[in-house]
Design a protein around this motif. Structure first.
Motif, PDB file in Angstrom:
ATOM      1  N   GLY A  67      -5.592  22.213 -24.841  1.00  0.00           N
ATOM      2  CA  GLY A  67      -5.699  23.660 -24.998  1.00  0.00           C
ATOM      3  C   GLY A  67      -7.051  24.125 -25.525  1.00  0.00           C
ATOM      4  N   ALA A  68      -7.655  23.343 -26.424  1.00  0.00           N
ATOM      5  CA  ALA A  68      -8.781  23.772 -27.348  1.00  0.00           C
ATOM      6  C   ALA A  68      -9.939  23.805 -26.501  1.00  0.00           C
ATOM      7  N   SER A  69      -9.806  22.854 -25.513  1.00  0.00           N
ATOM      8  CA  SER A  69     -10.930  22.498 -24.414  1.00  0.00           C
ATOM      9  C   SER A  69     -11.372  23.797 -23.715  1.00  0.00           C
ATOM     10  N   GLN A  70     -10.609  24.887 -23.614  1.00  0.00           N
ATOM     11  CA  GLN A  70     -10.874  26.091 -22.986  1.00  0.00           C
ATOM     12  C   GLN A  70     -11.609  26.935 -23.494  1.00  0.00           C
ATOM     13  N   LEU A  71     -11.911  26.463 -24.749  1.00  0.00           N
ATOM     14  CA  LEU A  71     -12.862  27.367 -25.601  1.00  0.00           C
ATOM     15  C   LEU A  71     -14.160  27.708 -24.746  1.00  0.00           C
ATOM     16  N   TYR A  72     -14.641  28.924 -24.801  1.00  0.00           N
ATOM     17  CA  TYR A  72     -15.938  29.163 -23.747  1.00  0.00           C
ATOM     18  C   TYR A  72     -17.083  28.288 -24.609  1.00  0.00           C
ATOM     19  N   GLY A  73     -17.852  27.407 -23.747  1.00  0.00           N
ATOM     20  CA  GLY A  73     -18.937  26.634 -24.111  1.00  0.00           C
ATOM     21  C   GLY A  73     -18.845  25.167 -24.695  1.00  0.00           C
ATOM     22  N   MET A  74     -17.401  24.989 -24.698  1.00  0.00           N
ATOM     23  CA  MET A  74     -17.072  23.350 -25.419  1.00  0.00           C
ATOM     24  C   MET A  74     -17.620  22.321 -24.325  1.00  0.00           C
ATOM     25  N   ASP A  75     -17.417  22.640 -22.886  1.00  0.00           N
ATOM     26  CA  ASP A  75     -17.833  21.678 -21.779  1.00  0.00           C
ATOM     27  C   ASP A  75     -19.453  21.680 -22.005  1.00  0.00           C
ATOM     28  N   GLN A  76     -20.023  22.842 -22.191  1.00  0.00           N
ATOM     29  CA  GLN A  76     -21.543  22.875 -22.086  1.00  0.00           C
ATOM     30  C   GLN A  76     -22.070  21.984 -23.399  1.00  0.00           C
ATOM     31  N   LEU A  77     -21.562  22.340 -24.534  1.00  0.00           N
ATOM     32  CA  LEU A  77     -21.892  21.682 -25.646  1.00  0.00           C
ATOM     33  C   LEU A  77     -21.791  19.956 -25.645  1.00  0.00           C
ATOM     34  N   ILE A  78     -20.833  19.549 -25.124  1.00  0.00           N
ATOM     35  CA  ILE A  78     -20.697  17.943 -24.825  1.00  0.00           C
ATOM     36  C   ILE A  78     -21.643  17.642 -23.725  1.00  0.00           C
ATOM     37  N   GLU A  79     -21.679  18.675 -22.795  1.00  0.00           N
ATOM     38  CA  GLU A  79     -22.832  18.141 -21.773  1.00  0.00           C
ATOM     39  C   GLU A  79     -24.360  17.800 -22.162  1.00  0.00           C
ATOM     40  N   GLU A  80     -24.659  19.003 -23.098  1.00  0.00           N
ATOM     41  CA  GLU A  80     -25.779  19.114 -23.772  1.00  0.00           C
ATOM     42  C   GLU A  80     -25.934  17.661 -24.834  1.00  0.00           C
ATOM     43  N   ARG A  81     -25.006  17.496 -25.553  1.00  0.00           N
ATOM     44  CA  ARG A  81     -25.217  16.277 -26.485  1.00  0.00           C
ATOM     45  C   ARG A  81     -25.191  14.771 -25.887  1.00  0.00           C
ATOM     46  N   THR A  82     -24.393  14.730 -24.628  1.00  0.00           N
ATOM     47  CA  THR A  82     -24.495  13.429 -23.996  1.00  0.00           C
ATOM     48  C   THR A  82     -25.179  13.153 -22.793  1.00  0.00           C
ATOM     49  N   GLU A  83     -25.764  14.639 -22.298  1.00  0.00           N
ATOM     50  CA  GLU A  83     -26.552  14.370 -21.034  1.00  0.00           C
ATOM     51  C   GLU A  83     -25.965  14.042 -19.909  1.00  0.00           C
ATOM     52  N   ILE A  84     -24.451  14.055 -19.835  1.00  0.00           N
ATOM     53  CA  ILE A  84     -23.627  13.827 -18.967  1.00  0.00           C
ATOM     54  C   ILE A  84     -22.893  15.088 -18.356  1.00  0.00           C
ATOM     55  N   ARG A  85     -22.656  15.169 -16.998  1.00  0.00           N
ATOM     56  CA  ARG A  85     -21.975  16.446 -16.596  1.00  0.00           C
ATOM     57  C   ARG A  85     -20.662  16.558 -17.257  1.00  0.00           C
ATOM     58  N   CYS A  86     -20.125  17.586 -17.387  1.00  0.00           N
ATOM     59  CA  CYS A  86     -18.954  17.872 -18.211  1.00  0.00           C
ATOM     60  C   CYS A  86     -17.959  19.034 -17.378  1.00  0.00           C
ATOM     61  N   MET A  87     -16.867  18.801 -17.070  1.00  0.00           N
ATOM     62  CA  MET A  87     -15.963  19.589 -16.177  1.00  0.00           C
ATOM     63  C   MET A  87     -14.768  19.786 -17.263  1.00  0.00           C
ATOM     64  N   LEU A  88     -14.016  21.318 -16.780  1.00  0.00           N
ATOM     65  CA  LEU A  88     -12.812  21.379 -17.280  1.00  0.00           C
ATOM     66  C   LEU A  88     -11.656  21.372 -16.460  1.00  0.00           C
ATOM     67  N   ALA A  89     -10.475  20.310 -16.685  1.00  0.00           N
ATOM     68  CA  ALA A  89      -9.688  20.031 -15.689  1.00  0.00           C
ATOM     69  C   ALA A  89      -8.610  21.491 -15.334  1.00  0.00           C
ATOM     70  N   ASP A  90      -8.024  21.277 -14.229  1.00  0.00           N
ATOM     71  CA  ASP A  90      -7.347  22.476 -13.843  1.00  0.00           C
ATOM     72  C   ASP A  90      -6.005  22.341 -14.664  1.00  0.00           C
ATOM     73  N   ASP A  91      -5.584  23.579 -15.254  1.00  0.00           N
ATOM     74  CA  ASP A  91      -4.340  23.653 -16.023  1.00  0.00           C
ATOM     75  C   ASP A  91      -4.546  22.693 -17.300  1.00  0.00           C
ATOM     76  N   SER A  92      -5.478  22.841 -17.823  1.00  0.00           N
ATOM     77  CA  SER A  92      -6.016  21.662 -18.961  1.00  0.00           C
ATOM     78  C   SER A  92      -4.986  21.526 -20.030  1.00  0.00           C
ATOM     79  N   ASP A  93      -4.205  22.515 -20.533  1.00  0.00           N
ATOM     80  CA  ASP A  93      -3.353  22.405 -21.383  1.00  0.00           C
ATOM     81  C   ASP A  93      -2.052  21.595 -21.202  1.00  0.00           C
ATOM     82  N   SER A  94      -1.768  21.406 -19.760  1.00  0.00           N
ATOM     83  CA  SER A  94      -0.544  20.890 -19.445  1.00  0.00           C
ATOM     84  C   SER A  94      -0.805  19.376 -18.766  1.00  0.00           C
ATOM     85  N   CYS A  95      -2.142  18.851 -18.942  1.00  0.00           N
ATOM     86  CA  CYS A  95      -2.537  17.718 -18.247  1.00  0.00           C
ATOM     87  C   CYS A  95      -1.702  16.370 -18.798  1.00  0.00           C
ATOM     88  N   VAL A  96      -1.578  16.248 -19.979  1.00  0.00           N
ATOM     89  CA  VAL A  96      -0.833  15.323 -20.730  1.00  0.00           C
ATOM     90  C   VAL A  96       0.729  15.304 -20.169  1.00  0.00           C
TER      91      VAL A  96
END
Length: 343
Positions: free
Chosen positions: A285-314
């Protein structure tokens, strides 16, 4: 009348409990909150109804989250909460259901046993455990059957689980006790310090979901919030902007990004090369915060994407793993011990 119960997959989260029934999909999604009478011990409400009672109960009633940081903090209340939730899903069944329950990758053997016992007390015939990164990867529909590395970052309510997966297994995993609840706490502290107003967890969560961001938004958002004035003790309304929330969330978000980098540093070069090609997938659920994927991508220099229906994946992952049940090991999976052996 249902005589033979369905196997269940349970995402036992700090903030929410999701139950997946074989052949039906997700059949229950409720906040992980229980309200009971302290004098009699009687359960009054569970789920959304109990969540509405947080901070609003009389002296003889208590409403609490029985899980903390992804693991059970109150065993008895967790068992009672699970019993009530499973009762909503499984009715009139003669045969008790088998269950697969997700656990964080940082879980200890004692915490694993607490989950198993709570599920057994709630009405399970047999209990199997699955690591959250593996369940999240299955739910996000990643192809983890080949000898190729994939990275998943599951940011839940109480903990963030990071896993590197290959060949239907976890090659390396770790967790950090920083997640959605820490974002709420950071907002509460920021509002108290900068606005002189005390707000509750529900108000903090509303702020997080409405105007929350980790990176600057294209257009600034503003919302009105009510709380208690620190000086006068009276109700006070104030406006909070997305820039304020970004400032409040900067530190916990950085801690998560740093942990992702730490896991990459401990992963084999071959798997890191695969991850750089396949990218990092965010769930929870918290991965849906705006910019979380951008921050991790910026820090790791690896493409980062949000899964569909991310809060239900587990939960979906727990459901998919039901087909593996006959080949899974009962009892604990000894995540902590396995990690010690690797070191």
């Amino acid at each position: 009348m249902v005589l033979f119960s369905k196997d269940l997959g349970i995402d036992l989260g700090t903030s929410n409990v999701l139950i997946y029934a074989a052949g039906k999909g997700i059949v229950l999604r409720e906040p992980a909150v229980i309200a009971l009478d302290k004098n009699t011990g009687k359960v009054l409400q569970v789920g959304a109804a109990a969540r509405n009672m947080l901070g609003r109960t009389p002296g003889n009633v208590v409403a609490i989250h029985p899980l903390k940081n992804g693991v059970i903090s109150d065993y008895e209340l967790t068992a009672k909460m699970l019993t009530e939730m499973i009762r909503k899903v499984v009715k009139y069944a003669v045969v008790k259901p088998r269950m697969i329950v997700s656990v964080p990758s940082g879980v200890t053997e004692v915490e694993e046993r607490a989950v198993i016992q709570a599920a057994m007390e709630a009405g399970a015939r047999r209990v199997y455990l699955i690591e959250e990164p593996l369940a999240a990867a299955l739910g996000a529909q990643l192809d983890i059957s080949s000898p190729e590395g994939h990275m998943i970052v599951d940011i839940g309510g109480g903990s963030t689980d990071i896993g590197v997966l290959t060949m239907n297994g976890v090659a390396f995993s770790d967790s950090i006790i920083v997640a959605g609840n820490d974002f709420d706490e950071a907002i509460i502290k920021y509002v108290r310090r900068h606005f002189g107003v005390v707000i509750g967890n529900n108000a903090a969560e509303d702020i997080k979901t409405t105007v929350g961001c980790i990176m600057p938004r294209p257009e600034a958002l503003v919302m009105k919030v009510k709380g208690r004035d620190l000086k006068t003790g009276l109700a006070k309304e104030f406006e909070i902007a997305s820039e304020d929330v970004m400032e409040a969330l900067k530190r916990p978000a950085r801690q998560i990004a740093d942990k992702v980098l730490e896991v990459l540093e401990q992963t084999t070069p071959e798997l890191v090369a695969d991850i750089s090609k396949n990218g990092i997938v965010l769930t929870g659920g918290a991965s849906q915060l705006y910019g979380m994927d951008q921050l991790i991508e910026e820090r790791t220099e690896i493409r980062c994407m949000l899964a569909d229906d991310s809060d239900s994946c587990v939960a979906y992952g727990c459901g998919k793993s039901l087909s593996w049940m006959n080949h899974m090991k009962e009892d604990t999976i000894n995540v902590a011990r396995r990690r010690l052996l690797k070191e």
